[in-house]
Design a protein around this motif. Structure first.
Motif, mmCIF file in Angstrom:
data_model
loop_
_atom_site.group_PDB
_atom_site.id
_atom_site.type_symbol
_atom_site.label_atom_id
_atom_site.label_comp_id
_atom_site.label_asym_id
_atom_site.label_seq_id
_atom_site.Cartn_x
_atom_site.Cartn_y
_atom_site.Cartn_z
ATOM 1 N N ARG A 73 -41.047 22.367 24.370
ATOM 2 C CA ARG A 73 -41.000 21.571 25.604
ATOM 3 C C ARG A 73 -42.330 21.541 26.366
ATOM 4 N N VAL A 74 -43.343 22.259 25.881
ATOM 5 C CA VAL A 74 -44.616 22.354 26.585
ATOM 6 C C VAL A 74 -45.358 21.017 26.538
ATOM 7 N N HIS A 75 -46.141 20.735 27.572
ATOM 8 C CA HIS A 75 -46.929 19.507 27.664
ATOM 9 C C HIS A 75 -48.414 19.839 27.603
ATOM 10 N N GLU A 76 -49.218 18.833 27.289
ATOM 11 C CA GLU A 76 -50.655 19.027 27.157
ATOM 12 C C GLU A 76 -51.270 19.615 28.420
ATOM 13 N N GLY A 77 -50.822 19.161 29.576
ATOM 14 C CA GLY A 77 -51.373 19.644 30.841
ATOM 15 C C GLY A 77 -51.154 21.134 31.048
ATOM 16 N N GLU A 78 -49.999 21.632 30.630
ATOM 17 C CA GLU A 78 -49.710 23.060 30.768
ATOM 18 C C GLU A 78 -50.611 23.894 29.858
ATOM 19 N N VAL A 79 -50.828 23.418 28.637
ATOM 20 C CA VAL A 79 -51.693 24.124 27.697
ATOM 21 C C VAL A 79 -53.139 24.070 28.196
ATOM 22 N N LYS A 80 -53.553 22.915 28.710
ATOM 23 C CA LYS A 80 -54.913 22.772 29.241
ATOM 24 C C LYS A 80 -55.136 23.713 30.415
ATOM 25 N N ALA A 81 -54.144 23.843 31.281
ATOM 26 C CA ALA A 81 -54.273 24.751 32.425
ATOM 27 C C ALA A 81 -54.369 26.202 31.968
ATOM 28 N N LEU A 82 -53.582 26.569 30.974
ATOM 29 C CA LEU A 82 -53.605 27.935 30.459
ATOM 30 C C LEU A 82 -54.969 28.273 29.871
ATOM 31 N N PHE A 83 -55.497 27.406 29.003
ATOM 32 C CA PHE A 83 -56.781 27.678 28.365
ATOM 33 C C PHE A 83 -57.943 27.422 29.326
ATOM 34 N N GLY A 84 -57.747 26.585 30.325
ATOM 35 C CA GLY A 84 -58.787 26.290 31.306
ATOM 36 C C GLY A 84 -59.180 27.495 32.139
ATOM 37 N N GLU A 85 -58.346 28.522 32.159
ATOM 38 C CA GLU A 85 -58.689 29.744 32.881
ATOM 39 C C GLU A 85 -59.845 30.487 32.215
ATOM 40 N N TYR A 86 -60.140 30.176 30.951
ATOM 41 C CA TYR A 86 -61.162 30.900 30.201
ATOM 42 C C TYR A 86 -62.418 30.074 29.954
ATOM 43 N N GLY A 87 -62.393 28.788 30.270
ATOM 44 C CA GLY A 87 -63.567 27.944 30.095
ATOM 45 C C GLY A 87 -63.182 26.478 30.118
ATOM 46 N N PRO A 88 -64.192 25.586 30.127
ATOM 47 C CA PRO A 88 -63.924 24.151 30.156
ATOM 48 C C PRO A 88 -63.204 23.681 28.900
ATOM 49 N N VAL A 89 -62.136 22.881 29.091
ATOM 50 C CA VAL A 89 -61.345 22.355 27.977
ATOM 51 C C VAL A 89 -61.635 20.865 27.836
ATOM 52 N N ASN A 90 -62.075 20.440 26.643
ATOM 53 C CA ASN A 90 -62.333 19.020 26.390
ATOM 54 C C ASN A 90 -61.061 18.267 26.033
ATOM 55 N N SER A 91 -60.227 18.861 25.170
ATOM 56 C CA SER A 91 -59.023 18.141 24.757
ATOM 57 C C SER A 91 -57.942 19.106 24.296
ATOM 58 N N VAL A 92 -56.709 18.623 24.392
ATOM 59 C CA VAL A 92 -55.539 19.342 23.886
ATOM 60 C C VAL A 92 -54.741 18.341 23.064
ATOM 61 N N ARG A 93 -54.447 18.693 21.801
ATOM 62 C CA ARG A 93 -53.648 17.822 20.936
ATOM 63 C C ARG A 93 -52.452 18.613 20.432
ATOM 64 N N LEU A 94 -51.269 18.246 20.878
ATOM 65 C CA LEU A 94 -50.053 18.880 20.400
ATOM 66 C C LEU A 94 -49.490 18.024 19.274
ATOM 67 N N VAL A 95 -49.220 18.638 18.140
ATOM 68 C CA VAL A 95 -48.807 17.910 16.941
ATOM 69 C C VAL A 95 -47.333 17.542 17.040
ATOM 70 N N ARG A 96 -47.031 16.287 16.653
ATOM 71 C CA ARG A 96 -45.658 15.774 16.682
ATOM 72 C C ARG A 96 -45.220 15.386 15.279
ATOM 73 N N ASP A 97 -43.932 15.429 15.039
ATOM 74 C CA ASP A 97 -43.357 14.971 13.782
ATOM 75 C C ASP A 97 -43.451 13.450 13.745
ATOM 76 N N ARG A 98 -43.886 12.896 12.632
ATOM 77 C CA ARG A 98 -44.070 11.434 12.550
ATOM 78 C C ARG A 98 -42.757 10.674 12.635
ATOM 79 N N LYS A 99 -41.703 11.223 12.075
ATOM 80 C CA LYS A 99 -40.426 10.510 12.055
ATOM 81 C C LYS A 99 -39.660 10.624 13.363
ATOM 82 N N THR A 100 -39.572 11.832 13.882
ATOM 83 C CA THR A 100 -38.746 12.043 15.084
ATOM 84 C C THR A 100 -39.533 11.959 16.385
#
Length: 152
Positions: A73-100
């Protein structure tokens, strides 16, 4: 309401009260309009730190991290905020299933090299939304297929 609108309205009201208090000849409507103009000048000449930080990508040495065991259920913004505590984040890509279209529970974070090293040390085996994250340096897609089959 959006935060910038509320801030503009508050600055406009404060400006109107100050102008009305300083000059009793000016009506309240005119002083409010002057307050709105004052607020617009403040936002024009004072840059917002959050807007400048998030709109400019980091241009130094970067590293891409593999992040496994993410909550579905996590979103890109939440992951970016988590990793942003340690340095500048350029991008976050969460992988999705192609069919579903559902998330698969892993993704990739591109960030500054020094921040990525800190994040790997701090966030590997870190409990995030009731899941234990696995954070490693991502392998490039150009890797030799024979090397990918080797056991560590």
């Amino acid at each position: 309401m959006q935060k910038p609108f509320v801030i503009t309205l508050v600055i406009a009201l404060i400006g109107a009260i100050v102008i009305y208090a300083l000059s009793s000849d000016v009506s309240l409507v005119v002083s409010f309009i002057a307050g709105v103009m004052l607020a617009s000048l403040v936002f024009t000449f004072v840059p917002s730190s959050s807007a400048t930080d998030s709109s400019k990508p980091y241009v130094g040495p970067t590293m891409t991290l593999y992040v496994g065991n993410l909550p579905y259920r996590v979103h890109e913004g939440e992951v970016k905020a988590l990793f942003g505590e340690y340095g500048p984040v350029n991008s976050v890509r969460l992988v999705r299933d192609r069919k579903t279209g559902r998330r698969k529970g892993f993704g990739f974070v591109e960030m500054s090299e020094s921040g990525a090293k800190k994040a790997m040390n701090k966030l590997n085996d870190y409990s995030f939304q009731e899941r234990t994250l696995k954070v490693r340096e991502a392998k490039s897609q150009e890797s030799d297929p024979a090397e990918m089959n080797k056991e560590d």
